[in-house]
Design a protein around this motif. Structure first.
Motif, PDB file in Angstrom:
ATOM      1  N   ARG A 143       0.790  -1.317   0.104  1.00 59.33           N
ATOM      2  CA  ARG A 143       0.055  -0.101  -0.056  1.00 59.33           C
ATOM      3  C   ARG A 143       0.838   1.752  -0.016  1.00 59.33           C
ATOM      4  NH1 ARG A 143      -5.500  -1.728   4.449  1.00 59.33           N
ATOM      5  NH2 ARG A 143      -6.018  -2.878   2.923  1.00 59.33           N
ATOM      6  N   ARG A 144       2.219   1.047  -0.671  1.00 61.59           N
ATOM      7  CA  ARG A 144       2.473   2.941  -1.057  1.00 61.59           C
ATOM      8  C   ARG A 144       3.759   2.627  -0.050  1.00 61.59           C
ATOM      9  NH1 ARG A 144      -1.784   2.811  -4.743  1.00 61.59           N
ATOM     10  NH2 ARG A 144      -0.458   3.924  -6.624  1.00 61.59           N
ATOM     11  N   ALA A 145       3.504   1.976   1.442  1.00 59.94           N
ATOM     12  CA  ALA A 145       4.162   1.962   2.718  1.00 59.94           C
ATOM     13  C   ALA A 145       5.538   1.723   2.564  1.00 59.94           C
ATOM     14  CB  ALA A 145       3.768   1.867   3.876  1.00 59.94           C
ATOM     15  N   ALA A 146       6.898   2.653   2.884  1.00 56.09           N
ATOM     16  CA  ALA A 146       8.034   2.158   3.120  1.00 56.09           C
ATOM     17  C   ALA A 146       8.766   1.261   3.772  1.00 56.09           C
ATOM     18  CB  ALA A 146       8.908   4.054   3.190  1.00 56.09           C
ATOM     19  N   TRP A 147       8.107   1.420   4.927  1.00 55.55           N
ATOM     20  CA  TRP A 147       8.544   0.144   5.933  1.00 55.55           C
ATOM     21  C   TRP A 147       8.692  -1.195   5.212  1.00 55.55           C
ATOM     22  CZ3 TRP A 147      12.124   1.250   8.487  1.00 55.55           C
ATOM     23  CH2 TRP A 147      13.083   2.766   8.840  1.00 55.55           C
TER      24      TRP A 147
END
Length: 360
Positions: A143-147
């Motif tokens: 969901r486009r999150a970096a971590w």
């Protein structure tokens, strides 16, 4: 940010430095070095403009991985800019781009023949396209999150590192990559028994692209000092993790991939500090980056143009014997190499001034 184009100046400039090295700066250094045989600096620079035979690292070994890292940064910025687009539309664009880059890679490898055994199917452009598509798929799943992307990169590197350690040794003939490439790569392999852009290398490059994605997310922080600190911290962490591991570019070991990620974070931090964080009133001091930005805005075009055309031969023709009249014979190869690089950059400038950009 460049208000006219809404592009990161640092990203274009760093990409431009990268592509100019490939487009002829490396050849220019090689041609200049014999003219200064007693200059330790020039001889060291010349040594850094070539690949190591196997284990170890030079600056030139990091040029291509930096493209992969910057592709991850661009992917993050693009997904954030077009957050309203559906995942399927984004995936369609990513995999269409990958297919086009694979085809362009075949054209550069050339010639494309009806005999698959004589062709090299793996390529630099193909690796960039596929690693970007795989990294984009994982980013959308996260969901486009970096971590989660950082976690996926860590798992990829851990898995590949373990497989290379337990599945063979770190020699050209005994490494796991050689067996995988012989099994899965049709046609000709670049190094005979393995290919630096083979399947396992694509997976390692995917991890590097994901780390670049995380670096792109760091650039979204509202405070410039925090952005710089996060990138430098990321670089130091990557270097620390890479230090005890084997560093072999031809098989993209975890040590090499982490070193490339650390170099990418450090260079991006430096260029971001000098260019994007520079107050508007001091933009005069960023003019040094203009030639790099021009090249970076059309990096794909420059890469294709300089690989499909013999620019040194064209430069020799266009000079009409001028250089041979004013320079000694020993300096002619450097003069032609410099002229070829200038021709490529002037063409990029012509496209830049007319806002013509070749991108996929």
């Amino acid at each position: 940010m460049d208000n006219a184009t809404s592009r990161l100046l640092s990203l274009d400039a760093l990409r431009g430095l990268d592509v100019l090295i490939i487009a002829g700066l490396d050849v220019l250094v090689y041609r200049l070095a014999p003219l200064f045989p007693h200059s330790d600096a020039m001889q060291t620079l010349r040594a850094q403009m070539g690949h190591v035979s196997w284990a170890g690292l030079t600056v030139y070994d990091l040029v291509f991985p930096l493209f992969v890292f910057l592709a991850g940064v661009s992917l993050c910025l693009s997904l954030r800019k077009h957050a309203e687009q559906s995942a399927w539309r984004v995936l369609g664009r990513l995999y269409t781009r990958a297919v086009l880059l694979i085809l362009l890679g075949w054209a550069i490898n050339g010639p494309v023949t009806l005999n698959p055994a004589s062709m090299r199917f793996a390529s630099v452009l193909g690796l960039i396209g596929l690693s970007g598509a795989f990294a984009g798929t994982l980013a959308l799943l996260a969901r486009r999150a970096a971590w989660p992307c950082v976690s996926a990169a860590a798992l990829l590197l851990l898995g590949i590192g373990a497989a290379q350690y337990f599945g063979g040794n770190f020699t050209p003939a005994g490494c796991l990559n050689a067996r995988v490439d012989a099994l899965l790569c049709p046609g000709r392999l670049h190094l005979g028994i393995l290919d630096p852009e083979g399947p396992l290398c694509i997976l390692s490059a995917t991890a590097l692209c994901l780390i670049g994605y995380a670096a792109g997310a760091m650039l979204a922080h509202p405070r410039a000092g925090v952005r710089f600190g996060l990138l430098i911290g990321g670089a130091l962490l990557c270097f620390a993790l890479a230090y005890p591991l084997p560093c072999i570019k031809n098989i993209w070991t975890a040590g090499f991939t982490l070193t490339a990620a650390g170099a990418g974070c450090a260079l991006l931090a430096l260029f971001h500090l000098l260019l994007d964080c520079c107050p508007a009133g001091t933009r005069l001091f960023t003019l040094w980056a203009y030639p790099l930005r021009v090249a970076g805005a059309n990096a794909l075009f420059l890469y294709l143009f300089t690989h499909l055309f013999n620019l040194p031969a064209l430069a020799e023709r266009l000079s009409c014997g001028l250089w041979s009249c004013i320079l000694p014979a020993a300096a002619l190869p450097a003069a032609y190499a410099g002229t070829a690089l200038l021709l490529a950059w002037l063409l990029a400038l012509w496209l830049y001034r007319r806002k013509l950009f070749v991108r996929l």
